[in-house]
Design a protein around this motif. Structure first.
Motif, PDB file in Angstrom:
ATOM      1  N   GLY A  98       8.753  -2.471   3.386  1.00 26.55           N
ATOM      2  CA  GLY A  98       8.775  -1.411   4.390  1.00 26.55           C
ATOM      3  C   GLY A  98       9.255  -0.128   3.759  1.00 26.55           C
ATOM      4  O   GLY A  98       9.239   0.026   2.536  1.00 26.55           O
ATOM      5  N   ASN A  99       9.692   0.796   4.579  1.00 26.82           N
ATOM      6  CA  ASN A  99      10.201   2.069   4.086  1.00 26.82           C
ATOM      7  C   ASN A  99      11.712   2.086   4.232  1.00 26.82           C
ATOM      8  O   ASN A  99      12.258   1.593   5.218  1.00 26.82           O
ATOM      9  N   THR A 100      12.373   2.662   3.247  1.00 29.25           N
ATOM     10  CA  THR A 100      13.822   2.751   3.273  1.00 29.25           C
ATOM     11  C   THR A 100      14.224   4.055   2.596  1.00 29.25           C
ATOM     12  O   THR A 100      13.391   4.735   1.996  1.00 29.25           O
ATOM     13  N   GLY A 101      15.471   4.411   2.711  1.00 29.98           N
ATOM     14  CA  GLY A 101      15.928   5.631   2.065  1.00 29.98           C
ATOM     15  C   GLY A 101      17.372   5.920   2.380  1.00 29.98           C
ATOM     16  O   GLY A 101      18.022   5.197   3.141  1.00 29.98           O
ATOM     17  N   ALA A 102      17.836   6.994   1.770  1.00 30.07           N
ATOM     18  CA  ALA A 102      19.236   7.393   1.925  1.00 30.07           C
ATOM     19  C   ALA A 102      19.302   8.860   2.319  1.00 30.07           C
ATOM     20  O   ALA A 102      18.533   9.682   1.824  1.00 30.07           O
ATOM     21  N   LEU A 103      20.220   9.172   3.215  1.00 28.13           N
ATOM     22  CA  LEU A 103      20.464  10.536   3.683  1.00 28.13           C
ATOM     23  C   LEU A 103      21.918  10.866   3.395  1.00 28.13           C
ATOM     24  O   LEU A 103      22.820  10.214   3.925  1.00 28.13           O
ATOM     25  N   ILE A 104      22.158  11.840   2.517  1.00 28.81           N
ATOM     26  CA  ILE A 104      23.521  12.277   2.202  1.00 28.81           C
ATOM     27  C   ILE A 104      23.969  13.286   3.246  1.00 28.81           C
ATOM     28  O   ILE A 104      23.298  14.294   3.478  1.00 28.81           O
ATOM     29  N   ARG A 105      25.106  13.003   3.864  1.00 23.86           N
ATOM     30  CA  ARG A 105      25.693  13.911   4.861  1.00 23.86           C
ATOM     31  C   ARG A 105      27.088  14.291   4.370  1.00 23.86           C
ATOM     32  O   ARG A 105      27.948  13.424   4.252  1.00 23.86           O
ATOM     33  N   THR A 106      27.295  15.559   4.073  1.00 23.72           N
ATOM     34  CA  THR A 106      28.602  16.012   3.590  1.00 23.72           C
ATOM     35  C   THR A 106      29.357  16.814   4.655  1.00 23.72           C
ATOM     36  O   THR A 106      30.368  17.428   4.348  1.00 23.72           O
ATOM     37  N   GLN A 114       0.845  -1.187   0.000  1.00 22.50           N
ATOM     38  CA  GLN A 114       0.000   0.000   0.000  1.00 22.50           C
ATOM     39  C   GLN A 114       0.882   1.238   0.000  1.00 22.50           C
ATOM     40  O   GLN A 114       1.578   1.503   0.956  1.00 22.50           O
ATOM     41  N   PRO A 115       0.880   2.029  -1.075  1.00 23.36           N
ATOM     42  CA  PRO A 115       1.718   3.220  -1.094  1.00 23.36           C
ATOM     43  C   PRO A 115       1.206   4.269  -0.109  1.00 23.36           C
ATOM     44  O   PRO A 115       0.018   4.325   0.195  1.00 23.36           O
ATOM     45  N   VAL A 116       2.130   5.065   0.408  1.00 24.18           N
ATOM     46  CA  VAL A 116       1.785   6.164   1.304  1.00 24.18           C
ATOM     47  C   VAL A 116       1.754   7.424   0.465  1.00 24.18           C
ATOM     48  O   VAL A 116       2.710   7.720  -0.247  1.00 24.18           O
ATOM     49  N   PRO A 117       0.672   8.204   0.512  1.00 20.03           N
ATOM     50  CA  PRO A 117       0.603   9.401  -0.322  1.00 20.03           C
ATOM     51  C   PRO A 117       1.610  10.448   0.122  1.00 20.03           C
ATOM     52  O   PRO A 117       1.923  10.562   1.297  1.00 20.03           O
ATOM     53  N   ALA A 118       2.116  11.195  -0.855  1.00 16.56           N
ATOM     54  CA  ALA A 118       3.010  12.302  -0.563  1.00 16.56           C
ATOM     55  C   ALA A 118       2.190  13.424   0.043  1.00 16.56           C
ATOM     56  O   ALA A 118       0.988  13.512  -0.175  1.00 16.56           O
ATOM     57  N   PRO A 119       2.818  14.296   0.844  1.00 11.41           N
ATOM     58  CA  PRO A 119       2.089  15.416   1.426  1.00 11.41           C
ATOM     59  C   PRO A 119       1.477  16.287   0.331  1.00 11.41           C
ATOM     60  O   PRO A 119       2.023  16.394  -0.768  1.00 11.41           O
ATOM     61  N   PRO A 120       0.321  16.919   0.629  1.00  7.06           N
ATOM     62  CA  PRO A 120      -0.310  17.786  -0.368  1.00  7.06           C
ATOM     63  C   PRO A 120       0.648  18.868  -0.846  1.00  7.06           C
ATOM     64  O   PRO A 120       1.396  19.434  -0.056  1.00  7.06           O
ATOM     65  N   GLY A 121       0.618  19.139  -2.121  1.00  8.83           N
ATOM     66  CA  GLY A 121       1.462  20.181  -2.695  1.00  8.83           C
ATOM     67  C   GLY A 121       2.863  19.743  -3.044  1.00  8.83           C
ATOM     68  O   GLY A 121       3.632  20.499  -3.611  1.00  8.83           O
ATOM     69  N   GLU A 154      14.315  -3.825  -7.942  1.00  9.38           N
ATOM     70  CA  GLU A 154      14.805  -4.876  -7.047  1.00  9.38           C
ATOM     71  C   GLU A 154      14.240  -4.718  -5.631  1.00  9.38           C
ATOM     72  O   GLU A 154      13.908  -5.701  -4.973  1.00  9.38           O
ATOM     73  N   LEU A 155      14.116  -3.475  -5.171  1.00 13.80           N
ATOM     74  CA  LEU A 155      13.568  -3.212  -3.836  1.00 13.80           C
ATOM     75  C   LEU A 155      12.037  -3.256  -3.809  1.00 13.80           C
ATOM     76  O   LEU A 155      11.440  -3.144  -2.746  1.00 13.80           O
ATOM     77  N   GLU A 156      11.424  -3.407  -4.987  1.00 18.07           N
ATOM     78  CA  GLU A 156       9.970  -3.402  -5.125  1.00 18.07           C
ATOM     79  C   GLU A 156       9.363  -2.101  -4.585  1.00 18.07           C
ATOM     80  O   GLU A 156       8.452  -2.105  -3.762  1.00 18.07           O
ATOM     81  N   VAL A 157       9.919  -0.992  -5.091  1.00 19.86           N
ATOM     82  CA  VAL A 157       9.456   0.335  -4.685  1.00 19.86           C
ATOM     83  C   VAL A 157       8.069   0.586  -5.257  1.00 19.86           C
ATOM     84  O   VAL A 157       7.828   0.399  -6.444  1.00 19.86           O
ATOM     85  N   THR A 158       7.164   1.015  -4.375  1.00 17.58           N
ATOM     86  CA  THR A 158       5.824   1.397  -4.812  1.00 17.58           C
ATOM     87  C   THR A 158       5.703   2.908  -4.939  1.00 17.58           C
ATOM     88  O   THR A 158       4.809   3.399  -5.611  1.00 17.58           O
ATOM     89  N   GLU A 159       6.621   3.631  -4.269  1.00 14.95           N
ATOM     90  CA  GLU A 159       6.618   5.091  -4.374  1.00 14.95           C
ATOM     91  C   GLU A 159       7.984   5.656  -4.014  1.00 14.95           C
ATOM     92  O   GLU A 159       8.573   5.280  -3.006  1.00 14.95           O
ATOM     93  N   ASN A 160       8.478   6.559  -4.856  1.00 10.74           N
ATOM     94  CA  ASN A 160       9.689   7.325  -4.573  1.00 10.74           C
ATOM     95  C   ASN A 160       9.206   8.718  -4.225  1.00 10.74           C
ATOM     96  O   ASN A 160       8.649   9.415  -5.063  1.00 10.74           O
ATOM     97  N   CYS A 184      16.199  10.896   0.608  1.00  9.30           N
ATOM     98  CA  CYS A 184      15.274  10.356  -0.382  1.00  9.30           C
ATOM     99  C   CYS A 184      14.584   9.171   0.267  1.00  9.30           C
ATOM    100  O   CYS A 184      15.245   8.241   0.727  1.00  9.30           O
ATOM    101  N   ARG A 185      13.266   9.204   0.324  1.00  7.60           N
ATOM    102  CA  ARG A 185      12.488   8.134   0.949  1.00  7.60           C
ATOM    103  C   ARG A 185      11.830   7.276  -0.120  1.00  7.60           C
ATOM    104  O   ARG A 185      11.221   7.787  -1.053  1.00  7.60           O
ATOM    105  N   LEU A 186      11.954   5.965   0.058  1.00  2.74           N
ATOM    106  CA  LEU A 186      11.320   5.002  -0.829  1.00  2.74           C
ATOM    107  C   LEU A 186      10.336   4.153  -0.030  1.00  2.74           C
ATOM    108  O   LEU A 186      10.681   3.633   1.028  1.00  2.74           O
ATOM    109  N   VAL A 187       9.142   4.013  -0.542  1.00  6.76           N
ATOM    110  CA  VAL A 187       8.157   3.115   0.045  1.00  6.76           C
ATOM    111  C   VAL A 187       8.245   1.824  -0.753  1.00  6.76           C
ATOM    112  O   VAL A 187       8.159   1.837  -1.980  1.00  6.76           O
ATOM    113  N   THR A 188       8.455   0.700  -0.053  1.00 10.09           N
ATOM    114  CA  THR A 188       8.590  -0.592  -0.727  1.00 10.09           C
ATOM    115  C   THR A 188       7.557  -1.564  -0.173  1.00 10.09           C
ATOM    116  O   THR A 188       6.912  -1.286   0.844  1.00 10.09           O
ATOM    117  N   LYS A 189       7.438  -2.703  -0.803  1.00 11.41           N
ATOM    118  CA  LYS A 189       6.523  -3.729  -0.306  1.00 11.41           C
ATOM    119  C   LYS A 189       6.970  -4.256   1.058  1.00 11.41           C
ATOM    120  O   LYS A 189       6.147  -4.652   1.872  1.00 11.41           O
TER     121      LYS A 189
END
Length: 188
Positions: free
Chosen positions: A102-110, A33-40, A77-83, A95-100
């Motif tokens: 669970g939720n996963t993502g990457a945070l760039i820290r420089t 079940q994809p999670v909707p992005a915030p309005p706007g 491969e991750l079975e992403v339902t929503e980027n 960047c948050r990815l919703v997958t079948k």
């Protein structure tokens, strides 16, 4: 011992913010079940995989979008339902990815590398591809983060939350995601 856990929790606050972003507010959605992005908000469309044409054209981590760390093949491969696209989280870009699974993502820290992750209970060193990394499963939130070292002053935090709230499964998803991200990191 509690002081070490507290130090670790403070050091990964930005990753924790990503985990909160990954987890959502009302509990995990049902599988598939994809999670909707915030309005706007909008999700950027990807027209191609990020592939440099020459060594001089190779992007730096600071110039990359965290969503560029995932190719279309990675998302399949991750079975992403929503980027959900890129967003600012603390001092990093996530960047948050919703997958079948669970939720996963990457945070760039420089602004900090692996040395910015203090030692604490449950934190262990691992290797992901050719990069040094650390992994920490948070039993209180059932989330897991792989801290992927890129340079002395940069890293990518890959977090995951399993739909069932199982920290071991969250760590398995975080590690699998980190392996995919690692292949797309720029040369440091």
């Amino acid at each position: 011992m509690n002081a070490l856990v507290s130090k670790l929790a403070l050091a990964v606050a930005a990753s924790g913010a990503l985990v909160v972003t990954l987890a959502g507010c009302a509990g995990p959605p049902s599988a598939g079940q994809p999670v909707p992005a915030p309005p706007g908000s909008s999700v950027p469309e990807r027209t191609s995989d990020p592939t440099p044409t020459s060594e001089s054209a190779a992007p730096s981590l600071a110039s990359m979008s965290p969503c560029d760390l995932f190719t279309e093949a990675d998302e399949r491969e991750l079975e992403v339902t929503e980027n959900e696209g890129e967003r600012q989280v603390g001092t990093g870009r996530a960047c948050r990815l919703v997958t079948k699974a669970g939720n996963t993502g990457a945070l760039i820290r420089t602004n900090t590398g692996l040395d910015g992750v203090p030692a604490g209970e449950g934190l262990r060193s691992i290797t992901v591809g050719s990069h040094e990394a650390k992994i920490w499963g948070n039993t209180a939130t059932s989330a897991c983060t792989v801290f992927l070292g890129v340079s002395e002053s940069s890293r990518v935090d890959v977090s995951a939350v399993d739909r069932q709230g199982n920290v071991e499964e969250s760590c398995a998803l975080a590690e699998r995601t980190a392996e995919l991200v690692e292949k797309n990191l720029p040369e440091s």
